[in-house]
Design a protein around this motif. Structure first.
Motif, short mmCIF file in Angstrom:
data_model
loop_
_atom_site.label_atom_id
_atom_site.label_comp_id
_atom_site.label_asym_id
_atom_site.label_seq_id
_atom_site.Cartn_x
_atom_site.Cartn_y
_atom_site.Cartn_z
N MET B 1 1.13 -1.21 0.18
CA MET B 1 -0.05 0.06 -0.04
C MET B 1 1.37 1.41 -0.37
SD MET B 1 -3.11 -0.29 2.79
CE MET B 1 -4.07 -0.86 2.22
N ILE B 2 0.90 2.52 -0.87
CA ILE B 2 1.29 3.46 -1.49
C ILE B 2 0.46 4.30 -0.73
CG2 ILE B 2 3.08 4.07 -2.32
CD1 ILE B 2 3.58 1.61 -4.13
N PRO B 39 -1.37 4.12 8.36
CA PRO B 39 -2.27 3.72 7.30
C PRO B 39 -3.89 4.55 7.39
CG PRO B 39 -2.43 3.43 10.09
CD PRO B 39 -2.11 4.31 10.19
N VAL B 40 -4.31 5.34 7.59
CA VAL B 40 -5.29 6.48 6.46
C VAL B 40 -4.80 6.54 5.21
CG1 VAL B 40 -6.35 8.73 6.69
CG2 VAL B 40 -6.90 7.06 8.81
N MET B 43 -3.94 3.86 2.99
CA MET B 43 -5.40 3.41 2.40
C MET B 43 -6.30 4.16 1.75
SD MET B 43 -7.08 0.12 5.43
CE MET B 43 -6.83 1.83 6.39
N ARG B 44 -5.60 5.58 1.06
CA ARG B 44 -5.22 6.18 0.63
C ARG B 44 -7.63 7.06 0.78
NH1 ARG B 44 -2.48 7.27 -5.20
NH2 ARG B 44 -0.68 5.65 -4.67
#
Ligand SMILES: Cc1cc2nc3c(=O)[nH]c(=O)nc-3n(C[C@H](O)[C@H](O)[C@H](O)COP(=O)(O)OP(=O)(O)OC[C@H]3O[C@@H](n4cnc5c(N)ncnc54)[C@H](O)[C@@H]3O)c2cc1C
Lengths: 813, 283
Positions: B1-2, B39-40, B43-44
C-alpha cells in the motif's frame, strides 16, 4: 581422508531449525525482496462491486501518467489469458464457469481484477490506478447459500442456469460399507439434529503473495510466493499454451501459506502475460487489503447433521447434508475441499450407516479453496459437536459416549463406513493421557461447584477426540475421486566430491522446516553429519519433479521419496566400496556412513567412495561414475494422526466473554523426526483452530463488500490471547510407511475448534444454550445466555468495528 | 500500500511547526506517532500534500510538574506515559488506560497528543482525559489558548482544534491519592475498546467521597457518566451500591452498532463494566 562423523541418532532430536535465522530476520529471498535489472512494477485495479457488468473502461488518463508503460484491461487479455484451472471436477456434470484472470465483461466478486498498470516504480503504478475510469452496471448480488439454491434465485453466472455447481453423494448402503441411514434414523431410540455454520475464514499468511516474472532468458522464469511451484509451472503451460519446458518456476522462501498459496492466481497469470508483452521483468506484490479481499478464502459451509443412536449411547447412523460456498469461481481445488470431509465425518467411530451429500453453490463472493485442514476441520467440528450433543441428550458423560463408539486399539487396521482403512491408532492411550494432564475429574467438580453457587463465571469442558486423513495421497485414490493429478512425491540425493550431500525434494517448504527434518533423516540414513547436508527445493530447475506441499504430505510422502533415493545411493556405492577394499559386495556391511568388510576392521567411508567416484580413475567395470540417485514415492494409504484435546473455558455470564483457562493436546502423529518442529506445528495449529472458534470471520455486507478488509477487523489472535498449551504425545507408528510417520501440519487446527466450542456450550448449557455460532463472540455468547436470538447469531454477523471507529471504506462512521 | 505523494517537513520547535502548518494551509497534516495517520494515508482515505512531523520537536516530549498540575507533552509516547512516575503518582488513571492501548510496538510510537487529536471514539485516552477534566493547550498563529476536555471532543474524529492549530500539551490536575481503574472490553489484546470505562474515586473510610467516571465508545465522543458519579458520592463502597449507581451509565450515551456489538449490548456492557471499574478502583 574424510571419515564419516560419529552419527548420533538425528531422528528424534529436537534440533533448532537451520532455516530459522534467515526466515525470522527476514534477511532472505522473499519474492518481494527480488530486484532484477530493468524490473517494472505492476498494480491492479479491483472491482469494488460484487456483481456487475462492465459497461466501459477508460484507461486513457492512466496511460498519460508518469512512469506508466502499459495499462491493460480484460478486453486486451481476453484472447490470451485462458481460464484459470480447476483440477478437481468432482462430478461429470459439474458446472464450472469460465474463470478469466482479468474480468472481461462482468465482475462476479468484489476484489476481482479489472485492469492492470505496469510502471517504472511501484508508487507510479499505484498512482496510475486512479487514472482508470470504470463504469459498472450493477447486477443483483448472491450472498446466502440457501437463497442461492432456492427457486427463482438471482444467478451468479446466468449462462449456467443455476447456482448449483455439483452435488456429490456417498451412501454406505450403496457402497456396501454399511446400512441405509434413513432406516437407522427411523428406527433410532434417539436422534439429534443440528445445523452448524462453518464461517468463512481467510488464510492470512504472514507474507502477502508476490510474483516476479523475468521473460528475458530462453526460459521465462517466475518467482512466486507459492506453495506449489511444480503444479504452477504445469498449469501455466496448460492455461496459457506456453511450452512447459520454456517455463521455470521458483518458490524462494515463502512466508506461510496454510493452503492460501495452493493456487494458480490471476495475478500470476497477468504478471506473466505483461512481462512477456513488455519483454522486461515485472513484479507484483499484493497489499494486505488485496490479500484479504481477493486471495481465496476457506471454509464457508452450512452443515446439517442427524445422528441416530440407541439409549445406551451406541451410534447407529449419521446423515450429513452440506451446502458449500464456492464463491464466484472454481479455483484449483475448490470443489473438492468439502468432499475431502466426506471421509471424516465418521471420524474415530464405528458408525454402521452413513450418508453424505454435499451441494456446491456459487455466490458473488471471493472464491473459496483449501485452508489448513481443507474439509477435515469442518467434518471434525460437526461430528465432535454432535457427540457432545448426543451425550447431553442421553445424560451421559461425553467422553463415555465417545469411548463406547470409537475403534478399539486392537481393532486396527480398521476399514470405516466411508471406505478408508485406518492403519493404526490408539484412542484409549491418548485419551487417558489427556485426562490425566487435564485433571478432568477435578475440573468437572469445579464446574459443578460453580453452577451450584451461581458464579458469574461458569466453567465448561470441551472434548475433541479427532482423527484426520493426511499424507495426500495415494494416486489411485485421487484418480477415483476425479482429481486431476497423482499424489506421489519426488526426492533425489546428490553426493558431492567432498562428501557433502545435496538433498532434492519435490515438496515445497513454506515455513514447515523441511530443510532441518530432511537433513536429520538423511544424516541417519547415510551417516553424514547434519551440517553436511543441504536441502534444495522449490525450483523446477533444481528439483525437476514434484507435487509440492499441502495436506500434511511432505513427511509421509516427500521424505519417503528422499529416503528411497538414499537407499539407492548406498546400493550404488556398495560395489565401488567393495572394489576399493578388494572384497565382494556381499561381504560389506553399511552402518553410520561406513562400509565395513564383515568380520574385519577394514572400512571405507561413504565420502571416500564419493571422492573415488568423482575421480573415476578406478571403478569396477561397467559402473557409472555417479552415486546420485532419485526416487518417486507413491503412498499406498493415507496416514491417520489422531489425538484427544481437552479445553477448559470460562464464560463470563455477565459480558459473554470467554477465556480459555486450560488446553491439553495429546496428539499421536506416529514417529517424530523433530519434536521441536512437531511442537511448533501443534501450537500454530491450535491457535488457528481456536481462532475459528473465537475470533475470525470474513464478513460481507448486504452489497457483497468484504467488511473485514483489514487485520484490524479480521481478528487474527496473537499469543496474548491464548492460554499456555499443555501438549504431549502418544506414539503409535503408522504401519504404511517405513518411517512410521503420520503428519502433523493440520492436526492442531482440525482438533481444536470443536474442543473450544464444546467447552463454551458446556459452560452455559444449564442456562438453556445448546449452540453458539462461530466465532463465539462475547455478544453472541451473551445473547445466547439471554435466550435471545435462536441461534445466537444475529447482529454479531454485522461488519465493522475494527480500526477503532475508522471505516476502511471511507472515513468515520 | 503506497500513499499518494506528499511533501515532508520536520521542524524542531513549536514555533516552526506552527509556521509550517500556516504556510501549508488546509492540505497539511500533523504527523505524530503515525499509528493512526499512516494507515489512513496508505489506504488512501486521505491524501494531504504535506506532512509536518513533530518527531523532532523535543519540547513536546515528556511529563513535568507545574504547580497543582501535571503537564504531558503532546509527543510523549504511550510507552513513556505508562512508566512515568509523576503520572503513576498524580494521574494513575491515565497510566492505566494507556497501558491497555494496542501492543508494545504501537505504544512505542503512538503519542498521547496524537491519540487525543485523532479523537477516535474507540480510543482509550479520551474518556480518562474527560473524567479528569484535563485542559488541552494549543498553539496557532494567534498564539496559545486552552480548551477544557469537556469542549475538546466534538464528534467522530473531530476536535475543537481550529485549522492551523497544534495540540502541544495536556494539563492534568493532580489526583494524588485517588484510586483508579480503567476497565477495557475488547476481543483481542491489541484491539480498541468495544466499550471502556475510566473510573477514579476518593474513598474515606468505606465511603466514596468523590467520583469521576468516563465512558469510551458509547457515543461519537467520550461520555462523562455524571449520573453514575452523583449516585456514587456519599455511598458505602459496597458491591450493591456500586452496581446500583452503575445503572446510570447509559444516561446521555448514543452507542453505535458494529460487528462487535449492537447498541443494546453496548448499553449492557457499559453498566457491567462501570460497576467493575468502580469496584476495582475502590480496591
Ligand atoms: C494496531 C493498532 C492498535 C491500536 N489500538 C489502540 C487501542 O487499543 N486504543 C487506543 O486508544 N488506540 C489504539 N491505537 C491507536 C494509537 O493509540 C495511536 O497511536 C493514536 O490513535 C494516534 O496517535 P499517533 O501519535 O500515532 O498519531 P498520528 O497517527 O500521527 O496522528 C493521528 C491524527 O492526529 C493528528 N495529530 C497528531 N498529533 C497532533 C497534534 N499534536 N496536534 C494536532 N493534531 C495532531 C494527526 O494529524 C492525525 O490526524 C492503535 C493503533 C494501531 C496501529
Amino acid at each position: 581422508m574424510t571419515t564419516a562423523a560419529e552419527p548420533g541418532q538425528e531422528v528424534g532430536k529436537g534440533r533448532l531449525r537451520k532455516e530459522d535465522a534467515r526466515l525470522i530476520t527476514g534477511r532472505t529471498r522473499w519474492t518481494d525482496n527480488i530486484s532484477l535489472p530493468g524490473m517494472l512494477h505492476m498494480a491492479v485495479l479491483r472491482s469494488p462491486m460484487a456483481h456487475a457488468r462492465i459497461t466501459n473502461i477508460d484507461p486513457s488518463e492512466a496511460r498519460q501518467m508518469p512512469g506508466v508503460l502499459a495499462v491493460v484491461t480484460g478486453a486486451d487479455l481476453a484472447d490470451k489469458q485462458g481460464s484459470l484451472p480447476c483440477a478437481w471436477p468432482i462430478a461429470e456434470d459439474m458446472k464450472s464457469p469460465d474463470a478469466p484472470s482479468m474480468a472481461v465483461n462482468q465482475v462476479n466478486f468484489a476484489g476481482e481484477v479489472v485492469a492492470a498498470v505496469v510502471a517504472r516504480s511501484a508508487a507510479e503504478a499505484a498512482d496510475a490506478l486512479e487514472g482508470i475510469d470504470v463504469d459498472y452496471d450493477e447486477l443483483p448480488v448472491v450472498l446466502d447459500l440457501e437463497q442461492a439454491i432456492a427457486d427463482g434465485a438471482d444467478l451468479v453466472h446466468p449462462d449456467l442456469g443455476t447456482n448449483k455447481s455439483a452435488t456429490w453423494i456417498f451412501d454406505s448402503a450403496e457402497a456396501g460399507t454399511g446400512g441405509p441411514v434413513d432406516e437407522a434414523i427411523a428406527s433410532a431410540e434417539v436422534t439429534v439434529e443440528r445445523t452448524f455454520r462453518q464461517q468463512r475464514l481467510i488464510p492470512a499468511f504472514m507474507e502477502p503473495r508476490s510474483v516476479v516474472v523475468d521473460p528475458t532468458g530462453e526460459q521465462v522464469t517466475m518467482w512466486s510466493a507459492t506453495q506449489i511451484p511444480h503444479i504452477l509451472r504445469l498449469m501455466l503451460a496448460m492455461t496459457l499454451g506456453v511450452p512447459e519446458h520454456k517455463v521455470r518456476v521458483i518458490a524462494p522462501d515463502v512466508g506461510g501459506g496454510f493452503g492460501g498459496k495452493l493456487q494458480v492466481t490471476p495475478e500470476e497469470v497477468i504478471t506473466f502475460l505483461l512481462a512477456q508483452q513488455l519483454g522486461r521483468p515485472v513484479k507484483y506484490t499484493e497489499t494486505r487489503s488485496e490479500s484479504l479481499a481477493s486471495a481465496h478464502h476457506g471454509r464457508d459451509q452450512l452443515q446439517k447433521l442427524t445422528i441416530a443412536a440407541r439409549r445406551d449411547g451406541t451410534v447407529t447412523g449419521l446423515k450429513v447434508e452440506l451446502l458449500a460456498d464456492m464463491g464466484a469461481y472454481l479455483r484449483l481445488v475448490t470443489p473438492g475441499v468439502p468432499i475431502l470431509g466426506a471421509f471424516m465425518y465418521n471420524a474415530i467411530y464405528k458408525i454402521p450407516a452413513y450418508h453424505f451429500a454435499c451441494t456446491n453453490v456459487f455466490t458473488t463472493k471471493t472464491p473459496t479453496d483449501a485452508y489448513r485442514g481443507a474439509g477435515r476441520p469442518e467434518a471434525t467440528f460437526a461430528i465432535e459437536r454432535m457427540m457432545d450433543e448426543l451425550a447431553n441428550e442421553l445424560g451421559m458423560d461425553p467422553l463415555d459416549v465417545r469411548e463406547m463408539n470409537w475403534i478399539k486399539h486392537e481393532e486396527f487396521p480398521y476399514t470405516t463406513v466411508s471406505t478408508l482403512t485406518y492403519d493404526s491408532g490408539n484412542y484409549e492411550a491418548a485419551t487417558a493421557r489427556a485426562k490425566e494432564l487435564f485433571d478432568y475429574d477435578g475440573l468437572r467438580r469445579e464446574q459443578a461447584e460453580r453452577r451450584q453457587r451461581g458464579d458469574t463465571v461458569q466453567l465448561g469442558i470441551g472434548i475433541s477426540t479427532f482423527t484426520e486423513m493426511c499424507g495426500l495421497a495415494p494416486s489411485r485414490v485421487l484418480g477415483s475421486l476425479s482429481y486431476g493429478a497423482g499424489g506421489w512425491e519426488y526426492g533425489a540425493i546428490r553426493m558431492l566430491p567432498t562428501g557433502k550431500v545435496e538433498v532434492i525434494t519435490g515438496s515445497s517448504a513454506h515455513g514447515q522446516g523441511h530443510e532441518t527434518a530432511w537433513s536429520q533423516i538423511v544424516a541417519d540414513k547415510l551417516g553424514v553429519p547434519f551440517e553436511d547436508i543441504e536441502v534444495l527445493h522449490g525450483d523446477t530447475q533444481s528439483s525437476p519433479r514434484g507435487m509440492d506441499t499441502y495436506g500434511s504430505r511432505s513427511l509421509t510422502v516427500g521424505a519417503m521419496a528422499v529416503l528411497s533415493a538414499a537407499d539407492k545411493v548406498i546400493e550404488k556405492a556398495k560395489p565401488i566400496a567393495a572394489h576399493m577394499m578388494e572384497c565382494s559386495p556381499d561381504d560389506l556391511e553399511f552402518a553410520n556412513g561406513t562400509f565395513t568388510v564383515r568380520g574385519t576392521d577394514t572400512s571405507t567411508g561413504i565420502a571416500d567412495v564419493a571422492l573415488a567416484v568423482f575421480a573415476a580413475h578406478d571403478l569396477p567395470d561397467g559402473v557409472e561414475p555417479s552415486l546420485d540417485s532419485d526416487a518417486t514415492f507413491d503412498p499406498e494409504n493415507f496416514s491417520f494422526p489422531h489425538g484427544t484435546h481437552l479445553c477448559a473455558a470460562e464464560a463470563d455470564t455477565e459480558t459473554g466473554q470467554v477465556r480459555l483457562r486450560a488446553y491439553v493436546a495429546v496428539d499421536d502423529v506416529g514417529k517424530v523426526v523433530n519434536p521441536l518442529i512437531v511442537e511448533g506445528q501443534v501450537h500454530g495449529g491450535l491457535v488457528q483452530g481456536i481462532a475459528q472458534a473465537l475470533f475470525e470471520e470474513a464478513v460481507y455486507d448486504e452489497s457483497g463488500t468484504l467488511m473485514t478488509g483489514t487485520l484490524a477487523d479480521y481478528l487474527v489472535p496473537s499469543a496474548a490471547d491464548m492460554p499456555s498449551f499443555t501438549t504431549d504425545r502418544t506414539e503409535t507408528p503408522s504401519t504404511t510407511n517405513a518411517l512410521g510417520v503420520k503428519g502433523v501440519g493440520e492436526a492442531g487446527t482440525i482438533a481444536s475448534t470443536p474442543a473450544v466450542v464444546n467447552a463454551i456450550v458446556d459452560a452455559i448449557r444449564h442456562m438453556g444454550v445448546n449452540d453458539v455460532e462461530m466465532p463465539c463472540t462475547p455478544m453472541r455468547v451473551w445473547q445466547a445466555i439471554q435466550g435471545g436470538a435462536q441461534s445466537a447469531a444475529g447482529p454479531g454477523a454485522e461488519p465493522g468495528g475494527g480500526m477503532g471507529s475508522l471505516d476502511a471504506e471511507g472515513g468515520a462512521r | 500500500m503506497i500513499p499518494a505523494e506528499f511533501d515532508y517537513v520536520a521542524p524542531t520547535t513549536v514555533d516552526d511547526a506552527v509556521r509550517a502548518l500556516a504556510d501549508a494551509g488546509d492540505e497539511a497534516k500533523i504527523l505524530a506517532g503515525g499509528q493512526s495517520l499512516i494507515p489512513v494515508l496508505r489506504m488512501r482515505l486521505a491524501a494531504p500534500t504535506k506532512l509536518i512531523d513533530l518527531g523532532k520537536v523535543t519540547e513536546l516530549q515528556g511529563v513535568r510538574e507545574d504547580g497543582g498540575a501535571l503537564v504531558i507533552g503532546a509527543m510523549t509516547t504511550h510507552y513513556d506515559v505508562v512508566r512515568d512516575p509523576l503520572i503513576a503518582e498524580h494521574a494513575k488513571l491515565i497510566g492505566m488506560a494507556t497501558s491497555t492501548v494496542a501492543d508494545p510496538q504501537v505504544r512505542h510510537r503512538g503519542t498521547f497528543g496524537g491519540s487525543l487529536a485523532h479523537a477516535d471514539p474507540a480510543g482509550d485516552l479520551a474518556a480518562p482525559a474527560l473524567a479528569l477534566d484535563v485542559e488541552m493547550v494549543v498553539h496557532g498563529m494567534d498564539g496559545r489558548r486552552t480548551i477544557p476536555a469537556s469542549e475538546f471532543f466534538v464528534d467522530y474524529f473531530t476536535t475543537a482544534l481550529r485549522p492551523g492549530e497544534l495540540l502541544t500539551e495536556v494539563r492534568v490536575p493532580k489526583y494524588t491519592g485517588w484510586h483508579a481503574h480503567y476497565e477495557k472490553f475488547n476481543r483481542v489484546a491489541q484491539a480498541w475498546s468495544i466499550v471502556g470505562v475510566a473510573a477514579a474515586v476518593q474513598v474515606e473510610g468505606h465511603t466514596i467521597t468523590q467520583a469521576r467516571v468516563g465512558l469510551t465508545n458509547m457515543s461519537s465522543v467520550p461520555v462523562r457518566a455524571s449520573g453514575v458519579e452523583r449516585a456514587l458520592v456519599g455511598q458505602e463502597a459496597t458491591p450493591e451500591a456500586i452496581k446500583a449507581a452503575a445503572q446510570h451509565a447509559v444516561e446521555g450515551t448514543m452507542p453505535v452498532a458494529d460487528g462487535n456489538a449492537d447498541a443494546a449490548y453496548r448499553e449492557h456492557l457499559a453498566k457491567v463494566l462501570t460497576s467493575r471499574a468502580v469496584t476495582a478502583a475502590c480496591g
